[in-house]
Design a protein around this motif. Structure first.
Motif, PDB file in Angstrom:
ATOM      1  N   TRP A   3      27.242  22.102  33.467  1.00 28.64           N
ATOM      2  CA  TRP A   3      26.917  20.714  33.140  1.00 28.64           C
ATOM      3  C   TRP A   3      28.100  19.971  32.535  1.00 28.64           C
ATOM      4  CZ3 TRP A   3      27.530  19.235  28.113  1.00 28.64           C
ATOM      5  CH2 TRP A   3      27.574  20.239  27.154  1.00 28.64           C
ATOM      6  N   GLN A   6      30.674  18.312  34.979  1.00 24.15           N
ATOM      7  CA  GLN A   6      30.256  17.182  35.789  1.00 24.15           C
ATOM      8  C   GLN A   6      30.758  15.876  35.179  1.00 24.15           C
ATOM      9  OE1 GLN A   6      26.043  17.256  36.706  1.00 24.15           O
ATOM     10  NE2 GLN A   6      25.975  19.478  36.533  1.00 24.15           N
ATOM     11  N   SER A   9      31.338  14.320  31.166  1.00 23.51           N
ATOM     12  CA  SER A   9      30.328  14.687  30.169  1.00 23.51           C
ATOM     13  C   SER A   9      30.902  15.534  29.036  1.00 23.51           C
ATOM     14  CB  SER A   9      29.169  15.430  30.820  1.00 23.51           C
ATOM     15  OG  SER A   9      29.621  16.609  31.462  1.00 23.51           O
ATOM     16  N   SER A  13      30.541  15.588  24.311  1.00 29.90           N
ATOM     17  CA  SER A  13      30.285  16.943  23.800  1.00 29.90           C
ATOM     18  C   SER A  13      31.417  17.389  22.893  1.00 29.90           C
ATOM     19  CB  SER A  13      30.133  17.927  24.963  1.00 29.90           C
ATOM     20  OG  SER A  13      29.169  17.492  25.886  1.00 29.90           O
ATOM     21  N   HIS A 151      18.760   3.104  34.309  1.00 27.34           N
ATOM     22  CA  HIS A 151      18.326   4.409  33.812  1.00 27.34           C
ATOM     23  C   HIS A 151      16.898   4.314  33.289  1.00 27.34           C
ATOM     24  CE1 HIS A 151      18.836   2.929  29.748  1.00 27.34           C
ATOM     25  NE2 HIS A 151      20.111   2.707  29.944  1.00 27.34           N
ATOM     26  N   VAL A 155      15.766   7.096  27.680  1.00 31.61           N
ATOM     27  CA  VAL A 155      17.076   6.975  27.031  1.00 31.61           C
ATOM     28  C   VAL A 155      17.051   5.865  25.989  1.00 31.61           C
ATOM     29  CG1 VAL A 155      19.517   6.464  27.399  1.00 31.61           C
ATOM     30  CG2 VAL A 155      18.278   7.874  29.052  1.00 31.61           C
ATOM     31  N   THR A 225      23.569  11.562  23.500  1.00 31.51           N
ATOM     32  CA  THR A 225      22.800  10.913  24.569  1.00 31.51           C
ATOM     33  C   THR A 225      23.701  10.404  25.681  1.00 31.51           C
ATOM     34  OG1 THR A 225      22.838   8.699  23.544  1.00 31.51           O
ATOM     35  CG2 THR A 225      21.041  10.189  22.908  1.00 31.51           C
ATOM     36  N   ILE A 227      25.869  12.264  27.219  1.00 33.91           N
ATOM     37  CA  ILE A 227      26.253  13.374  28.100  1.00 33.91           C
ATOM     38  C   ILE A 227      25.729  13.165  29.516  1.00 33.91           C
ATOM     39  CG2 ILE A 227      25.922  15.825  28.551  1.00 33.91           C
ATOM     40  CD1 ILE A 227      26.030  16.325  25.567  1.00 33.91           C
ATOM     41  N   ARG A 228      24.458  12.848  29.631  1.00 33.55           N
ATOM     42  CA  ARG A 228      23.882  12.675  30.961  1.00 33.55           C
ATOM     43  C   ARG A 228      24.498  11.480  31.681  1.00 33.55           C
ATOM     44  NH1 ARG A 228      17.381  12.323  32.319  1.00 33.55           N
ATOM     45  NH2 ARG A 228      17.589  12.315  34.596  1.00 33.55           N
ATOM     46  N   ASP A 229      24.747  10.393  30.955  1.00 34.40           N
ATOM     47  CA  ASP A 229      25.375   9.221  31.562  1.00 34.40           C
ATOM     48  C   ASP A 229      26.780   9.538  32.060  1.00 34.40           C
ATOM     49  OD1 ASP A 229      23.090   7.926  30.819  1.00 34.40           O
ATOM     50  OD2 ASP A 229      23.997   6.783  29.184  1.00 34.40           O
ATOM     51  N   GLN A 231      27.955  12.261  33.099  1.00 32.78           N
ATOM     52  CA  GLN A 231      27.994  13.132  34.272  1.00 32.78           C
ATOM     53  C   GLN A 231      28.123  12.333  35.564  1.00 32.78           C
ATOM     54  OE1 GLN A 231      24.341  15.366  33.821  1.00 32.78           O
ATOM     55  NE2 GLN A 231      25.358  17.043  32.740  1.00 32.78           N
ATOM     56  N   LYS A 232      27.879  11.029  35.476  1.00 30.68           N
ATOM     57  CA  LYS A 232      27.887  10.169  36.659  1.00 30.68           C
ATOM     58  C   LYS A 232      29.139   9.320  36.766  1.00 30.68           C
ATOM     59  CE  LYS A 232      23.651  11.573  37.334  1.00 30.68           C
ATOM     60  NZ  LYS A 232      23.344  12.549  38.407  1.00 30.68           N
TER      61      LYS A 232
END
Length: 266
Positions: A3, A6, A9, A13, A151, A155, A225, A227-229, A231-232
């Motif tokens: 993860w 990607q 991200s 972290s 999104h 979130v 929060t 991290i997921r964003d 990744q894109k």
């Protein structure tokens, strides 16, 4: 692919892990050398006396750089997703400025100790926590503006809860620290690193330090929060040469070179 491989991200972290490590390592060092009390010292008190202040300053300076990178990537991502929304563009620019000021405050806190440069240290803390809270608020508004098209609603609600948590902690810290440093509890309270339950202002001190640690945790949660964003998204550096030599000649554009910046494409 893991993860953290990607997109970008790994940036939020790394920011949270590194900053938490700075707090933990300086705390352990200060406690081991009996420079502060083990129960809820000020975060900055754990980086006031050598040698832990050297570790504290160096690690937080690196954390400030990671924070700048994270805030800039977030700015570029929001801008790319909303290229024509004037309200979002203005909020995004405001968020960038607030975030960079907060990073400046973090560096000031790291390099100017409370017991040596109290006024400068307080200014840095205001930038870090005060302006940083406003940055979180602006990003939460942006999340509201972008859901559900960009999104999900989850979130937004998570970030809103973190902002409320941060706001309650900030209010508690500001109120109690104002009373504590009003002068009613002695003139040497700025230099005080060890507290006993019998000391005047002990309760206010404990509430203030607890609120400071709580506020820091809310910041950690908010950046996680991202991290997921992240990744894109990936960024590239583009180098444009205007000639085949470095002598003063007329511009002669040639082929551009594009290089990945920190990440592979997603």
């Amino acid at each position: 692919m893991w993860w953290f491989q990607q997109g970008l991200s790994f940036l939020p972290s790394a920011l949270v892990i590194w900053t938490a490590a700075a707090f933990i390592f300086s705390y352990i060092t200060a406690i081991t050398l009996h420079h502060v009390d083990p129960v809820l010292p000020y975060i900055s008190d754990t980086g006031t006396v050598a040698p832990e202040k050297c570790l504290f300053g160096a690690m937080l300076n690196i954390a400030a750089v990671l924070c700048i990178a994270t805030i800039y990537v977030r700015y570029k991502q929001v801008h790319a997703l909303n290229p024509e929304e004037s309200r979002i563009i203005k909020l995004n620019k405001a968020g960038l400025v607030l975030g960079l000021l907060s990073c400046l405050g973090l560096s000031i806190v790291a390099n100017f100790q409370k017991t040596t440069f109290f006024a400068v240290h307080v200014c840095g803390a205001v930038l870090t926590f005060g302006i940083g809270s406003l940055y979180m608020f602006v990003q939460t508004i942006l999340s509201y503006q972008m859901q559900p098209k960009i999104h999900g609603k989850q979130v937004f609600w998570i970030r809103l809860l973190l902002v409320i948590w941060c706001g309650v902690s900030a209010f508690s810290m500001l109120t109690c620290s104002s009373l504590l440093y009003s002068g009613s509890f002695g003139a040497d309270i700025v230099q005080k690193l060890h507290w006993n339950p019998e000391d005047k202002g002990y309760v206010l001190h404990m509430i203030t330090t607890a609120a400071e640690w709580s506020m820091s945790l809310s910041f950690f949660g908010f950046f996680l929060t991202y991290i997921r964003d992240f990744q894109k998204i990936s960024l590239r550096v583009e180098a444009t040469l205007h000639g085949l030599t470095l002598y003063d000649t007329a511009p002669c554009p040639i082929n551009n070179e594009r290089t990945r910046l920190l990440s592979r494409d997603v």
